[in-house]
Design a protein around this motif. Structure first.
Motif, PDB file in Angstrom:
ATOM      1  N   SER A 149      41.410  60.538  46.027  1.00 15.75           N
ATOM      2  CA  SER A 149      40.748  59.797  47.095  1.00 15.75           C
ATOM      3  C   SER A 149      39.296  60.231  47.178  1.00 15.75           C
ATOM      4  N   MET A 183      39.371  52.567  44.070  1.00 20.13           N
ATOM      5  CA  MET A 183      39.602  53.055  45.433  1.00 20.13           C
ATOM      6  C   MET A 183      39.005  52.038  46.399  1.00 20.13           C
ATOM      7  N   ARG A 184      39.499  52.023  47.629  1.00 16.69           N
ATOM      8  CA  ARG A 184      38.888  51.143  48.625  1.00 16.69           C
ATOM      9  C   ARG A 184      37.561  51.748  49.057  1.00 16.69           C
ATOM     10  N   VAL A 233      33.746  51.003  51.241  1.00 15.50           N
ATOM     11  CA  VAL A 233      32.927  50.150  52.112  1.00 15.50           C
ATOM     12  C   VAL A 233      31.550  50.785  52.300  1.00 15.50           C
ATOM     13  N   PRO A 291      32.926  45.631  52.421  1.00 15.79           N
ATOM     14  CA  PRO A 291      33.617  46.078  51.213  1.00 15.79           C
ATOM     15  C   PRO A 291      32.692  46.149  49.996  1.00 15.79           C
ATOM     16  N   TRP A 349      34.658  47.572  43.234  1.00 20.88           N
ATOM     17  CA  TRP A 349      34.806  48.730  42.335  1.00 20.88           C
ATOM     18  C   TRP A 349      34.354  48.344  40.935  1.00 20.88           C
ATOM     19  N   VAL A 376      43.889  53.146  44.619  1.00 15.51           N
ATOM     20  CA  VAL A 376      44.860  52.054  44.609  1.00 15.51           C
ATOM     21  C   VAL A 376      45.712  52.162  43.346  1.00 15.51           C
ATOM     22  N   GLN A 431      34.356  37.370  51.572  1.00 13.99           N
ATOM     23  CA  GLN A 431      33.854  38.676  51.992  1.00 13.99           C
ATOM     24  C   GLN A 431      32.401  38.608  52.470  1.00 13.99           C
TER      25      GLN A 431
END
Lengths: 340, 228
Positions: free
Chosen positions: A61, A80-81, A83, A88, A91, A109, A317
């Motif tokens: 993470s 990975m998520r 922001v 957002p 990646w 993820v 988005q």
């Protein structure tokens, strides 16, 4: 004032990594460097800079980071998520980060190691010719919350580029060549090794990963008294109880447990990115096949800058969609994924 | 590519490996990326897309024929170093187990291990970390079947007629018989590696109090003299 990235929160074991230190094997220092060298090269390509630039390696993470000055970043490796001040971030792409903005990166993820690159690279002092932390050797240390990571002079300006997503994040088949001690293993043991479904143990780190499987171990005949020999990243060492360990960039430089084979460099990124519990299998290949794979690997690394394409925005988005001029569903103007 | 001078550890094979490694580095073969001796062999890392395996084999074979490597002299500038060491106790919990494997009493084990003048045969595994030998034949004890999760920096471990002295905390399959206060790897120093191949070392028995007094000394109270 030099630009810096303030670390507000960060995953345990995160560290600054470049290509590592070659040439210290005779002194017992393994090369180290980014666990996934392909991800390091992808970041360099997205930012149009040297692959010698150091990036932040994020195991499992990310964390929360703040830019003290405008900077460019790229995100590669295990998706990975992420922001930027709440919006957002795509990646495997490069982005502009304004001064004072916060980048938050969540859990992986897929895969294991994510990378946060900055334009100019992280400008930490070099030790034995590298900025890499070598955690096993005690060179440098893991990055902690509260640290300010200095950012080097950025000579580039392009952002909003992306690379195609790769499939190396879910385990799979790894190609193996015979090594110095493969012959210590009975033919039957080697065959069983290639037929076995392994899973990556949860306790893997930059030194190596334990490979779990059902059934008997893979002991060599009389393997506990052999002399210690040089170890390479990719070597699969079998400890006394028959358990295989895949040795990685930060492994010891020598070892005395016999090795059944060596994962080829082209497949090491897939190996290190296998998440805990991910499935792995091994397949022996000929020297010629391994050389061909190595040729392809290097061709791919060289081609990376050309594979970068402009990001296409996902309309769902875009918060201020109506402020954009829309012609036949194509957004015109700034195609970047971030605020200027 | 591995150039091996023997199947088992011997003094001539170790000399040959150390000297041949220096010779390969000096030869400056195009395509050779790294070269490192281990106990009785030399590991030569090369770029197989730049230098053909057959061409490298031919070059190294020619180099091997140039002299009797088994009679090569030891490296120059060697030193004899006496290192205070606590045997057994909670600092080194596997002394008894190791003594048993070697078939001697604990008292005999301490006497034998602390009397032995051993040589650095190679540096490897971890930064600046020496393999030292040879110990008497009955110390040809195998590694453990399972790994010890971690021994501390300065740990003296034993197996197959050799000591290893740990430069960092690390997992190991060898048995932890002694503890020193020696700091073998000093990454911030101009001379980051304390020991060199060819140096001779004696692990002199000391009390835990003596060791504690040297806790802040990177040399761990070691006494160093030149070998002429």
């Amino acid at each position: 004032m030099t630009a810096a990235l303030i670390v507000h929160r960060i995953a345990p074991g995160a560290s600054v990594q470049d290509n590592g230190r070659a040439g210290y094997r005779a002194y017992g220092v393994s090369r180290g460097g980014a666990a996934d060298p392909l991800a390091l090269a992808e970041g360099a390509a997205l930012l149009g800079q040297s692959t010698d630039c150091a990036a932040l390696e994020l195991p499992g993470s990310g964390g929360v980071f703040e830019a003290t000055a405008p900077m460019r970043i790229a995100l590669t490796g295990a998706p990975m998520r992420a922001v930027l001040d709440g919006s957002p971030l795509v990646w495997n792409a490069s982005h502009a980060v304004p001064a004072g903005a916060r980048v938050e990166i969540g859990g992986a993820v897929a895969g294991s190691y994510g990378y946060l690159h900055v334009g100019g690279g992280f400008d930490l002092p070099q030790r034995l010719g590298s900025r890499s932390a070598h955690l096993a050797a005690g060179i440098g240390s893991a990055v902690q919350a509260g640290q300010n990571l200095p950012v080097g002079q950025d000579t580039g300006s392009a952002v909003g580029l992306c690379l195609p997503h790769d499939t190396r994040f879910d385990g799979g088949a790894l190609r193996v060549v015979e090594s110095f001690q493969t012959a210590f293993f009975e033919v039957e043991t080697r065959a069983r090794f290639t037929e076995t479904a392994f899973t990556r143990d949860a306790r893997a780190n930059r030194m190596g990963m334990r490979l779990n499987s059902d059934g008997d171990g893979f002991a060599a005949s009389g393997g506990l008294n052999i002399l210690s020999e040089s170890i390479l990243p990719g070597d699969i060492q079998i400890t006394g109880d028959g358990t295989p360990y895949l040795l990685l960039w930060e492994s010891q430089t020598t070892g005395g447990y016999p090795r059944i084979g060596t994962v080829i460099p082209a497949d090491l990124p897939r190996a290190v990115q296998t998440p805990a519990g991910g499935a792995l299998r091994f397949r022996f290949v000929s020297r010629d096949e391994a050389l061909e794979a190595e040729r392809k690997r290097r061709d791919h690394l060289r081609a990376l800058p050309k594979l970068c394409t402009p990001l296409v925005r996902d309309p769902s988005q875009i918060r201020d969609l109506l402020s954009y001029q829309l012609i036949s569903g194509v957004t015109v103007g700034d195609t970047h994924d971030e605020k200027e | 590519m591995l150039v091996s001078f023997g199947e088992s550890l011997s003094e001539p094979a170790n000399r040959a490996a150390l000297a041949f490694s220096v010779a390969v580095a000096k030869a400056g073969i195009d395509g050779v990326e790294d070269c490192a001796p281990s106990l009785v062999s030399v590991f030569v890392q090369f770029d197989p897309l730049h230098l053909e395996l057959d061409a490298l084999t031919a070059r190294l074979t020619a180099l091997l024929g140039e002299r009797d490597w088994f009679a090569a002299p030891m490296p120059e500038g060697r030193r004899f170093i006496r290192v205070p060491t606590v045997y057994g106790t909670e600092l080194a919990p596997q002394l008894e187990e190791a003594a048993q494997a070697a078939g001697v009493s604990v008292a005999e084990a301490i006497a034998q291990l602390s009397d032995a003048r051993v040589r650095v045969q190679t540096i490897g595994f971890a930064p600046g970390q020496p393999y030292l030998g040879l110990l008497p034949e009955h110390w040809d004890i195998p590694r453990q079947t399972a790994l010890t999760k971690a021994v501390p920096e300065g740990a003296l471990v034993v197996a197959i007629r050799q000591f290893v002295l740990f430069s960092v905390s690390s997992p190991t399959g060898w048995r932890h018989v002694g503890q020193t206060a020696l700091k073998l790897f000093r990454p911030d120093s101009d001379m980051p590696f304390f020991l060199r191949p060819g140096d001779e070392v004696q692990f002199v028995e000391a009390s835990a109090d003596v060791l504690a007094r040297h806790a802040d000394d990177p040399d761990g109270g070691a006494v160093i003299e030149a070998i002429r």
